[in-house]
Write an enzyme that holds these catalytic residues in place. Structure first.
Site, PDB file in Angstrom:
ATOM      1  N   CYS A  24      10.627   5.682  10.293  1.00 55.82           N
ATOM      2  CA  CYS A  24       9.585   4.656  10.166  1.00 55.82           C
ATOM      3  C   CYS A  24      10.220   3.325  10.499  1.00 55.82           C
ATOM      4  CB  CYS A  24       8.979   4.645   8.770  1.00 55.82           C
ATOM      5  SG  CYS A  24       7.885   6.027   8.460  1.00 55.82           S
ATOM      6  N   GLN A  25      10.218   3.001  11.747  1.00 56.14           N
ATOM      7  CA  GLN A  25      10.855   1.783  12.219  1.00 56.14           C
ATOM      8  C   GLN A  25      10.324   0.563  11.469  1.00 56.14           C
ATOM      9  OE1 GLN A  25      10.271   0.803  16.419  1.00 56.14           O
ATOM     10  NE2 GLN A  25      12.474   0.885  16.638  1.00 56.14           N
TER      11      GLN A  25
END
Length: 429
Positions: free
Chosen positions: A102-103
């Site tokens: 989850c950047q």
């Protein structure tokens, strides 16, 4: 129930290293020596931003994986975008594991920059759900940055609430715990949220009566996977129900607009009822310090900082207050406190990021015990901070990429510690 696993977003194999207690690999052929009997039936690792798939190549080499050119063979899909993998080629399994990327939740980004679960990489959570729906997977173990519980900034807790609702709709119960590896004796002050989900028709689900709050409290403090693996100080633990229930919403789409909740460091969802509470760790063992994981080598001149680099790092780690322009208009004061320079060798390391070894505020700089010069940590020391065997990433990737892999990895010691209880849970089914 067989201890069969698929590993998604596998990186260089952190979950497998932890579950199968990998401490070394055969020096002749480079293949990992696995000391436990978890059957990893399939994995997937694909990085969209690079042509050379370093993480995949490392995983393939260390675990002696053979590729396939046949699209009907699961191994054809090991290094493909997971969203393109046909469900029919994914083997059945009892446990799905993954540190889903989850950047938007990166600890290196400001809260105002988050996009939450709708962000570019956040959508990969839905690939996990796609597989769970198809395979009816009994157990799930996931890892993510702890900021996930508070995302997005303008609607705290929405994204995690949507995840919990999604698990609930698939008939899962869920326990979560934010674990700081250093607080349980490991070499890095790395906080991550671990999520354990199980189908509510399993024997494991019968260990608890969700309608009795004392029973819930007893489960999450004594009987659960996290409680048995990572004890808590019961004097500091008072489980409370979360009043803002997602059950008030028709579906996750409706939740997106208005749902918010304060999820604390630990909690549990049982048939849609949510309880959450902070805690204090209970650990009386020895701590692992940076000094203990250093390479015993007096010939590390290549890692020494130049005078110019020392000056740059001092400035990066110093106290500062800077006037900045806000993306939505106006100005604000951005401030940072001073950081220790060099790092204290008698403490566990700080959280390692993918920028390790670069001229960056987050990079570790130590005074070498032999030369007394300031230097970066070595690639092997980075691997030790994450609990990997020495030279695990010494395949064909560059030094810079080796640091990157470790910054992206999890503390395998956490998974190794969970393994004993997790094994009992699955075997009991």
């Amino acid at each position: 129930m067989e201890k069969s696993v698929i590993e998604l977003f596998a990186g260089v194999g952190g979950f497998r290293v932890g579950l199968n207690d990998v401490r070394e690999f055969d020096s002749e052929n480079g293949i990992a020596i696995e000391n436990r009997d978890w059957n990893f039936r399939w994995f997937n690792q694909w990085e969209p931003s690079t042509k050379i798939q370093d993480a995949y190549q490392c995983y393939k080499k260390r675990f002696n994986i053979e590729e396939s050119t046949n699209e009907n063979n699961p191994n054809y899909w090991l290094n493909k975008d997971v969203s393109t993998v046909p469900l029919e080629v994914i083997p059945n399994h009892s446990l799905l594991v993954g540190g889903f990327p989850c950047q938007d939740y990166s600890v290196a980004r400001s809260l105002s920059g988050e996009k939450g679960i709708e962000g570019k990489k956040g959508v990969l959570f839905w690939e996990i759900i796609r597989i769970l729906k198809s395979k009816n997977t009994p157990f799930v173990l996931l890892e993510n940055v702890d900021r996930l519980l508070k995302s997005p900034a303008k609607q705290r807790g929405r994204d995690f609430g949507i995840m919990l609702r999604t698990f609930h709709d698939l008939n899962y119960n869920v326990e979560w715990r934010v674990i700081n590896a250093a607080e349980y004796g490991f070499a890095q002050r790395r906080r991550r949220v671990f999520i354990f989900a199980w189908k509510n028709n399993l024997k494991y689900a019968n260990n608890i009566n969700e309608n009795n709050e004392q029973d819930v409290l007893g489960f999450i403090t004594h009987k659960s996977l996290f409680a048995r693996s990572f004890p808590v100080n019961l004097a500091e633990f008072k489980l409370t129900p979360l009043n803002n229930s997602f059950k008030n919403y028709k579906d996750t789409v409706e939740m997106t607009a208005t749902y918010a909740a304060k999820f604390k460091k630990s909690g549990i969802m049982l048939n849609g009822k949510i309880y959450t509470q902070d805690y204090e760790p209970l650990y009386n063992g020895d701590k692992t310090t940076l000094r203990q994981i250093l390479v015993d080598d007096n010939k590390l001149d290549n890692y020494n900082l130049t005078e110019a680099q020392i000056k740059s790092m001092k400035a990066a780690k110093g106290k500062k207050k800077v006037l900045r322009n806000h993306p939505t208009g106006g100005e604000y004061n951005y401030s940072e406190g001073a950081m220790a320079f060099p790092d204290n060798l008698d403490l566990p390391g700080r959280t390692m990021l993918t920028s390790e070894s670069s001229l960056n505020r987050s990079t570790h700089v130590i005074e070498d015990p032999h030369s007394h010069k300031l230097r970066f940590i070595t690639e092997v020391e980075a691997e030790r901070m994450q609990g990997f065997p020495d030279n695990w990433t010494d395949t064909e990737m560059s030094a810079r990429r080796r640091y990157f892999m470790m910054g992206n990895a999890l503390v395998t010691n956490i998974i190794n510690t969970l393994e004993n209880e997790l094994s009992k849970i699955i075997i009991n089914e």
